[in-house]
Motif scaffolding. Structure first.
Motif, PDB file in Angstrom:
ATOM      1  N   GLU A 138      -9.456  -1.688  -6.997  1.00  0.00           N
ATOM      2  CA  GLU A 138      -8.226  -1.284  -7.515  1.00  0.00           C
ATOM      3  C   GLU A 138      -7.036  -2.483  -6.638  1.00  0.00           C
ATOM      4  O   GLU A 138      -6.196  -3.008  -7.337  1.00  0.00           O
ATOM      5  CB  GLU A 138      -7.748  -0.045  -6.857  1.00  0.00           C
ATOM      6  CG  GLU A 138      -6.470   0.825  -7.564  1.00  0.00           C
ATOM      7  CD  GLU A 138      -6.489   2.010  -7.431  1.00  0.00           C
ATOM      8  OE1 GLU A 138      -7.365   2.527  -6.176  1.00  0.00           O
ATOM      9  OE2 GLU A 138      -5.817   2.696  -8.069  1.00  0.00           O
ATOM     10  N   LEU A 139      -7.441  -2.968  -5.345  1.00  0.00           N
ATOM     11  CA  LEU A 139      -6.839  -3.905  -4.658  1.00  0.00           C
ATOM     12  C   LEU A 139      -6.945  -5.304  -5.388  1.00  0.00           C
ATOM     13  O   LEU A 139      -5.982  -6.123  -5.478  1.00  0.00           O
ATOM     14  CB  LEU A 139      -7.280  -4.011  -3.253  1.00  0.00           C
ATOM     15  CG  LEU A 139      -6.617  -4.948  -2.315  1.00  0.00           C
ATOM     16  CD1 LEU A 139      -5.131  -4.547  -2.348  1.00  0.00           C
ATOM     17  CD2 LEU A 139      -7.219  -4.750  -0.864  1.00  0.00           C
ATOM     18  N   SER A 165      -8.155   5.832   2.515  1.00  0.00           N
ATOM     19  CA  SER A 165      -8.837   4.556   2.278  1.00  0.00           C
ATOM     20  C   SER A 165      -8.205   3.981   0.870  1.00  0.00           C
ATOM     21  O   SER A 165      -7.626   4.610   0.077  1.00  0.00           O
ATOM     22  CB  SER A 165     -10.333   4.765   2.052  1.00  0.00           C
ATOM     23  OG  SER A 165     -10.637   5.917   1.270  1.00  0.00           O
ATOM     24  N   PHE A 166      -8.608   2.820   0.581  1.00  0.00           N
ATOM     25  CA  PHE A 166      -8.141   2.046  -0.487  1.00  0.00           C
ATOM     26  C   PHE A 166      -9.365   1.665  -1.060  1.00  0.00           C
ATOM     27  O   PHE A 166     -10.597   1.563  -0.730  1.00  0.00           O
ATOM     28  CB  PHE A 166      -7.403   0.842  -0.330  1.00  0.00           C
ATOM     29  CG  PHE A 166      -7.931  -0.305   0.305  1.00  0.00           C
ATOM     30  CD1 PHE A 166      -8.906  -1.244  -0.404  1.00  0.00           C
ATOM     31  CD2 PHE A 166      -7.699  -0.553   1.720  1.00  0.00           C
ATOM     32  CE1 PHE A 166      -9.321  -2.197   0.307  1.00  0.00           C
ATOM     33  CE2 PHE A 166      -8.366  -1.687   2.407  1.00  0.00           C
ATOM     34  CZ  PHE A 166      -8.887  -2.558   1.822  1.00  0.00           C
ATOM     35  N   ASP A 167      -9.391   1.509  -2.746  1.00  0.00           N
ATOM     36  CA  ASP A 167     -10.460   1.029  -3.581  1.00  0.00           C
ATOM     37  C   ASP A 167     -10.453  -0.109  -3.608  1.00  0.00           C
ATOM     38  O   ASP A 167      -9.483  -0.568  -4.063  1.00  0.00           O
ATOM     39  CB  ASP A 167     -10.375   2.148  -4.932  1.00  0.00           C
ATOM     40  CG  ASP A 167     -11.366   1.583  -5.827  1.00  0.00           C
ATOM     41  OD1 ASP A 167     -11.941   0.662  -5.709  1.00  0.00           O
ATOM     42  OD2 ASP A 167     -11.088   2.209  -7.024  1.00  0.00           O
ATOM     43  N   PHE A 191       0.824  -1.199  -0.071  1.00  0.00           N
ATOM     44  CA  PHE A 191      -0.139  -0.196   0.178  1.00  0.00           C
ATOM     45  C   PHE A 191       1.046   1.452   0.064  1.00  0.00           C
ATOM     46  O   PHE A 191       1.837   1.381   0.676  1.00  0.00           O
ATOM     47  CB  PHE A 191      -0.858  -0.111   1.200  1.00  0.00           C
ATOM     48  CG  PHE A 191      -1.876  -0.942   1.260  1.00  0.00           C
ATOM     49  CD1 PHE A 191      -3.215  -0.826   0.336  1.00  0.00           C
ATOM     50  CD2 PHE A 191      -1.863  -2.059   1.720  1.00  0.00           C
ATOM     51  CE1 PHE A 191      -4.136  -1.818   0.371  1.00  0.00           C
ATOM     52  CE2 PHE A 191      -2.986  -3.026   1.982  1.00  0.00           C
ATOM     53  CZ  PHE A 191      -4.229  -2.536   0.988  1.00  0.00           C
ATOM     54  N   TYR A 248       1.990  -1.362  -6.373  1.00  0.00           N
ATOM     55  CA  TYR A 248       1.619  -0.221  -5.412  1.00  0.00           C
ATOM     56  C   TYR A 248       0.195  -0.131  -5.407  1.00  0.00           C
ATOM     57  O   TYR A 248      -0.353   0.030  -6.539  1.00  0.00           O
ATOM     58  CB  TYR A 248       2.301   0.840  -5.613  1.00  0.00           C
ATOM     59  CG  TYR A 248       3.893   0.574  -5.149  1.00  0.00           C
ATOM     60  CD1 TYR A 248       4.113   0.748  -3.829  1.00  0.00           C
ATOM     61  CD2 TYR A 248       4.695   0.782  -6.326  1.00  0.00           C
ATOM     62  CE1 TYR A 248       5.466   0.665  -3.602  1.00  0.00           C
ATOM     63  CE2 TYR A 248       6.176   0.409  -5.899  1.00  0.00           C
ATOM     64  CZ  TYR A 248       6.417   0.574  -4.617  1.00  0.00           C
ATOM     65  OH  TYR A 248       7.747   0.206  -4.393  1.00  0.00           O
ATOM     66  N   VAL A 249      -0.514  -0.135  -4.200  1.00  0.00           N
ATOM     67  CA  VAL A 249      -2.053   0.272  -4.319  1.00  0.00           C
ATOM     68  C   VAL A 249      -2.088   1.178  -3.455  1.00  0.00           C
ATOM     69  O   VAL A 249      -1.878   1.555  -2.041  1.00  0.00           O
ATOM     70  CB  VAL A 249      -2.758  -1.313  -3.801  1.00  0.00           C
ATOM     71  CG1 VAL A 249      -4.142  -0.718  -3.580  1.00  0.00           C
ATOM     72  CG2 VAL A 249      -2.711  -2.428  -4.662  1.00  0.00           C
ATOM     73  N   PRO A 250      -2.567   2.407  -4.155  1.00  0.00           N
ATOM     74  CA  PRO A 250      -2.628   3.715  -3.323  1.00  0.00           C
ATOM     75  C   PRO A 250      -4.078   3.702  -2.039  1.00  0.00           C
ATOM     76  O   PRO A 250      -4.781   3.123  -2.040  1.00  0.00           O
ATOM     77  CB  PRO A 250      -3.168   4.765  -4.373  1.00  0.00           C
ATOM     78  CG  PRO A 250      -3.588   4.027  -5.588  1.00  0.00           C
ATOM     79  CD  PRO A 250      -3.245   2.504  -5.216  1.00  0.00           C
ATOM     80  N   LEU A 251      -3.460   4.392  -1.027  1.00  0.00           N
ATOM     81  CA  LEU A 251      -4.153   4.571   0.107  1.00  0.00           C
ATOM     82  C   LEU A 251      -4.626   6.229  -0.328  1.00  0.00           C
ATOM     83  O   LEU A 251      -3.610   6.817  -0.219  1.00  0.00           O
ATOM     84  CB  LEU A 251      -3.524   4.384   1.521  1.00  0.00           C
ATOM     85  CG  LEU A 251      -3.425   3.057   1.952  1.00  0.00           C
ATOM     86  CD1 LEU A 251      -2.368   3.248   3.195  1.00  0.00           C
ATOM     87  CD2 LEU A 251      -4.624   2.201   1.997  1.00  0.00           C
ATOM     88  N   HIS A 252      -5.884   6.383  -0.404  1.00  0.00           N
ATOM     89  CA  HIS A 252      -6.203   7.964  -1.063  1.00  0.00           C
ATOM     90  C   HIS A 252      -6.376   8.911   0.344  1.00  0.00           C
ATOM     91  O   HIS A 252      -7.157   8.493   0.944  1.00  0.00           O
ATOM     92  CB  HIS A 252      -7.369   7.867  -1.727  1.00  0.00           C
ATOM     93  CG  HIS A 252      -7.240   7.062  -2.949  1.00  0.00           C
ATOM     94  ND1 HIS A 252      -6.614   7.360  -3.957  1.00  0.00           N
ATOM     95  CD2 HIS A 252      -7.516   5.800  -3.239  1.00  0.00           C
ATOM     96  CE1 HIS A 252      -6.638   6.281  -4.993  1.00  0.00           C
ATOM     97  NE2 HIS A 252      -7.164   5.401  -4.416  1.00  0.00           N
ATOM     98  N   GLU A 286     -12.269  -3.972   6.352  1.00  0.00           N
ATOM     99  CA  GLU A 286     -11.153  -3.739   5.353  1.00  0.00           C
ATOM    100  C   GLU A 286     -10.261  -5.133   5.431  1.00  0.00           C
ATOM    101  O   GLU A 286      -9.689  -5.617   4.302  1.00  0.00           O
ATOM    102  CB  GLU A 286     -10.187  -2.430   5.506  1.00  0.00           C
ATOM    103  CG  GLU A 286     -10.788  -1.143   4.953  1.00  0.00           C
ATOM    104  CD  GLU A 286     -10.143   0.089   5.456  1.00  0.00           C
ATOM    105  OE1 GLU A 286     -10.004   0.908   4.839  1.00  0.00           O
ATOM    106  OE2 GLU A 286      -9.401  -0.073   6.818  1.00  0.00           O
TER     107      GLU A 286
END
Ligand SMILES: Cc1ncc(COP(=O)(O)O)c(C=O)c1O
Length: 390
Positions: free
Chosen positions: A151-152, A146-148, A117, A137-141, A180
């Motif tokens: 997207e994950l 939060s993550f989408d 993340f 990489y998975v963004p935490l916005h 989550e």
């Protein structure tokens, strides 16, 4: 001269350590590198004095001294709600830093993909490079980090070998909710993925948030390498005591990786730290009350300075939004801040894979006087920004 490895050529200097140098150069209050400026519990200091005199001074069992593992298993079983066996489930390491490296090397082959993340604690990318693994990489916005879920899922569809979960998270202060974590667990199960947790802030979770140990979720113990350490819980970052908890088949492999990397954590400090592991539960309540006090004090100073920030749910960092001040580059802003205002933080971009340039991370594991001094300097920030742009 022969060339050093390609692997190391991809490493850049740690921005946190660079900011510490900048802070020293300008006499700034250093809120960049995350370590306390107060002492560990007195009982631990006394125990360290005793072991300095009485030993042990030679190697401990490489995967951890028996006494240390016994005390650790007792404590972690209680908090994690799992029946952990000191002889089967533990590898004692040199901090969570080594634990995460051991976990990554135990779980991954060169070429494997690992979900991380972003923003993330800078060591994870280095751990991946050293293991030959490739981060997805998975963004935490921001601002709520939060993550989408979609997207994950797309990241899992790339068939990663492992996911790195820093919870409570540095630098965002995010505490993942149970929902989550259950969603991550369902994907880990569906795609047969390891989960490598870094839970060094497990005891610093602010009310009303709650820490859920990933390994304690239904079915997850078998695929989780839980990493943590004593660094933050007992204010002993310099003692370098950490651990991996995992099922015996994984632990057997992890012990070999650890043995070849470092042989073992410091024997006298393991002996002394047993005293910490045996402290009553009230200790953890008091620790949290102290950190809650530091957080509230520092956030109060940020409010007084009119700064916008994401309220930390756990750990001891806060991300402050600097968009309003007119800098395009957070590294330049951080250096200006250290030089002109006298407070050092870390440019947020050093934690993000994405081009995020509007955040600065401060840490607040500091004595009230230190935070008050930083707070009064931050009160001058707006005026100095105006003078800078005049
Ligand atoms: C998320 C995280 N993991 C690990 C560490 C380092 O832990 P240790 O001292 O146990 O190696 C830090 C230190 O700041 C951290 O923030």
């Amino acid at each position: 001269m022969p060339q050093t490895s390609n692997r190391t050529s991809t490493f850049s200097e740690s921005v946190i350590r660079r900011m510490t140098r900048v802070a020293n150069q300008h006499g700034a209050i250093n809120l960049s590198q995350g370590f306390p400026d107060f002492d560990p519990p007195e009982a631990l200091l006394k125990a360290a004095e005793r072991t300095a005199r009485e030993g042990p001074h030679q190697y401990a069992v490489t995967w951890g001294a028996q006494d240390f593992r016994t005390a650790l298993a007792k404590k972690q079983s209680r908090f994690m709600g799992l029946p952990l066996d000191p002889d089967e489930h533990f590898v004692v390491t040199c901090g969570s830093t080594e634990a995460m490296m051991v976990a990554m090397m135990t779980a991954c082959n060169p070429g494997d993909k690992v979900i991380v993340f972003s923003p993330f604690y800078e060591n994870y990318a280095a751990d991946a490079i050293l293991s030959g693994a490739q981060p997805i990489y998975v963004p935490l916005h921001p601002p709520d980090f939060s993550f989408d879920p979609a997207e994950l899922r797309r990241a899992f569809e790339q068939q990663p070998k492992a996911l790195v979960l820093c919870n409570p998270a540095n630098p965002s202060g995010k505490v993942f909710t149970c929902e989550e974590l259950l969603y991550i667990a369902s994907l880990a199960e569906e795609f047969d993925t390891f989960v490598l947790t870094d839970e060094v802030y497990e005891h610093i979770v602010y009310t009303p948030h709650h820490h859920t140990y990933f390994a304690s979720l239904p079915g997850m113990f078998d695929r989780t390498l839980s990493c943590s350490s004593l660094s933050k819980t007992y204010s002993i970052t310099g003692w370098r005591l950490g651990y991996v908890i995992a099922p015996p088949a994984i632990v057997n492999q992890a012990r070999k990786v650890h043995d070849f990397l470092t042989v073992g954590a410091a024997a006298p400090l393991q002996a002394a730290a047993v005293t910490g592991l045996e402290l009553p539960d009230s200790y953890y309540g008091e620790l949290l009350a102290e950190y809650t006090g530091m957080r509230d004090l520092f956030l109060g100073y940020l409010d007084a300075a009119g700064l916008t920030y994401s309220r930390p749910q756990g750990a001891y960092y806060v991300m402050v939004d600097i968009s309003e001040f007119g800098w395009n580059d957070d590294v330049e802003f951080a250096e200006w801040l250290a030089r002109e205002v006298g407070v050092a933080g870390v440019p947020g971009s050093s934690f993000f894979h994405e081009p995020v340039r509007h955040l600065i991370r401060f840490h607040f594991a500091k004595r009230a006087e230190t935070l008050a001094a930083a707070g009064s300097r931050l009160l001058t920030l707006r005026e100095k920004v105006r003078a800078q742009h005049a």
